[in-house]
Design an enzyme around this catalytic site. Structure first.
Site, PDB file in Angstrom:
ATOM      1  N   GLU A 228       0.890  -1.180   0.000  1.00 51.13           N
ATOM      2  CA  GLU A 228       0.000   0.000   0.000  1.00 51.13           C
ATOM      3  C   GLU A 228       0.916   1.215   0.000  1.00 51.13           C
ATOM      4  OE1 GLU A 228      -3.124  -0.126  -0.251  1.00 51.13           O
ATOM      5  OE2 GLU A 228      -3.811  -2.019   0.576  1.00 51.13           O
ATOM      6  N   CYS A 262      -2.130   9.051   2.512  1.00 50.27           N
ATOM      7  CA  CYS A 262      -1.945   8.552   1.146  1.00 50.27           C
ATOM      8  C   CYS A 262      -3.157   8.892   0.289  1.00 50.27           C
ATOM      9  CB  CYS A 262      -1.719   7.043   1.178  1.00 50.27           C
ATOM     10  SG  CYS A 262      -2.963   6.165   2.109  1.00 50.27           S
TER      11      CYS A 262
END
Ligand code: NAP
Length: 454
Positions: A228, A262
């Site tokens: 990720e 993110c």
């Protein structure tokens, strides 16, 4: 990097930790494996009971954990409280749904009986970032432990208090010792940990370079990975959007987690018809944000998590400006103690500028003017990343068509991108691969085994 708690709101070193020695690392890996051998045979109902206990432990000490989070990485305390609550939710979600998600799947073939069963893989290494120091860990741990795996955590070096608190949460919830264990190590020993035969897979949430490193070692060792990584999410505003409300949401989308998420929107792609109006409102809303001590409940923007990251962010903004970007507001380090950066909006951006091409991890928005929806999608996809995206419009059907065209792991229409235990989460392109959360996430770290009976 030393393993250290430095309060980013003051710059004060709160505590320095001693890293595990090679022997301690080996022993921890071995102990975790011993626990795994018993844990994998533990009845799913017992695992669920313990995972629900973990949720209760989180809730019962919610404010204490939130305080640790804010002390170590500086997010506004209200957001830390919400993070702890969300961790309790993910524990409950997988406690309640794992039995169904991993139930034996009967498939008709030419056999008298054939089915698929899902068994655990073993000890999984999780390399985690500081930005959501509880959430990132729990969204890995809740499904992995429920599936019967054991977890080893290598947390970011600037959040050791969080790392140790999480290990203790599982112990307080009644999990057997060493089913979930924290390794107090820097990034250097990670490759040797991965090479240990006991480690069966690794997941990393973090930057693209760190992801490449883990993938390289795991590739050589033939170990499964989930990555990720970063994102540069587009926030697309069409001319039929509610401009006032959308400008307000743009600030939330960019500044959440002090701009260090993110999935925070980073590129604000706005059609030309409403560009000037949106831009004015966006700048005004950015300037109205309350900056200050993140322990103060009314503060909306706290400091950058580390001093080096503050200077890195400033240099990327300066580099973009030197290449022709215009600073509409902010663009500077704030004077005084702590690692504060002014909420910033840049426009007049082009390829080749960091604010156009890269992920700027802080309260800096890149504003981009486009002719129409078609160009908006083209610019949205013109990024090495593909994590999330949002579209703001009153024409839902048009937005759904655009969503199909957008290259990312998720698209939110008239809402900011967020993770939810019920939906798969992850990216494509340089944002990584694999999924977390939902029934897709829990199946990343299981052996999908076919059984065939004549
Ligand atoms: P980072 O520097 O990549 O660190 C993440 C973790 O990786 C830390 O535990 C770090 O340890 C470790 N690490 C770094 N380099 C390594 C290496 N060469 N070998 C092994 N381990 C290594 O990232 P960060 O600054 O903490 O977090 C910010 C990044 O994470 C951003 O790019 C953000 O977009 C991304 N992120 C992605 C998601 C997602 O779900 N896609 C979620 C959150 C954050 P040390 O601290 O000891 O260096």
């Amino acid at each position: 990097m030393p393993i250290q708690t430095i309060n980013p709101a003051t710059g004060k070193i709160e505590k320095t930790y001693v890293e595990f020695s090679k022997e301690e690392i080996k022993k921890s890996i071995h102990d975790t494996y011993e626990s795994y051998l018993k844990w994998k045979g533990t009845d799913i109902k017992e695992r669920s009971r313990l995972m629900k206990n973990a949720a209760s432990v989180l809730r019962s000490k919610r404010n204490e954990y939130a305080f640790i989070i804010t002390t170590e990485m500086g997010k506004p305390i209200k957001q830390s409280i919400a993070e702890v609550e969300k961790c309790a939710w993910v524990c409950e979600y997988f406690a309640e749904n794992t039995e169904r998600m991993l139930a034996k799947e009967i498939i008709e073939t030419d056999a008298s009986e054939s089915y698929v069963e899902f068994s655990p893989l073993g000890v999984i290494l999780a390399v985690m970032p500081w930005n959501f120091p509880f959430w990132q860990v729990f969204r890995f741990a809740a499904p992995s432990l429920m599936a019967g795996n054991a977890g080893l955590l290598k947390h970011a070096s600037n959040v050791p208090m969080c790392a140790l608190a999480i290990e203790q949460i599982f112990l307080n919830a009644g999990f057997p010792k060493n089913v979930f264990k924290t390794l107090l190590i820097g990034s250097e020993p990670v490759k040797d940990v991965i090479k240990e035969p006991i480690i069966k897979a690794a997941t990393l949430t973090g930057s693209e370079p760190a992801g490449r490193k883990i993938a390289e070692v795991c590739g050589k060792e033939l170990k499964k990975t989930v990555l990720e990584l970063g994102g540069s999410d587009p926030f697309i505003v069409l001319d039929d959007a509610d401009i006032k409300e959308t400008a307000k949401m743009a600030v939330v989308a960019r500044l959440i987690n002090n701009g260090q998420s993110c999935i925070a929107s980073k590129r604000f792609i706005v059609v030309e018809k409403i560009y000037d109006e949106f831009s004015d409102k966006f700048v005004k809303a950015m300037n109205d944000v309350k900056i200050g001590d993140p322990m103060d409940e009314s503060v909306e923007l706290g400091p950058i998590a580390r001093e080096d990251l503050l200077y890195e962010l400033d240099s990327l903004v300066k580099d973009s400006a030197a290449k022709g970007a215009r600073i509409l507001t902010g663009g500077k380090i704030l004077a005084g103690k702590g690692f504060y950066y002014a909420p910033t909006i840049l426009d007049n951006l082009k390829k080749g500028m960091p604010a156009f091409d890269d992920e700027l991890f802080g309260p800096v928005a890149s504003l981009i003017k486009v002719k129409d929806e078609e160009e908006a999608v083209r610019i949205a996809n013109d990024s090495p990343f593909g994590l999330g995206a949002s579209i703001w419009t009153s024409n839902i059907e048009k937005a759904k068509q655009m969503a199909t065209e957008i290259e990312s792991g998720s698209v939110f229409i008239n809402g900011i991108v967020k993770s939810d235990p019920r939906l798969p989460f992850g990216g494509i392109k340089n944002s990584g691969y694999g999924r977390e959360l939902s029934h897709y996430g829990i199946k990343e770290f299981v052996n999908i085994k076919s059984v065939w009976v004549k």
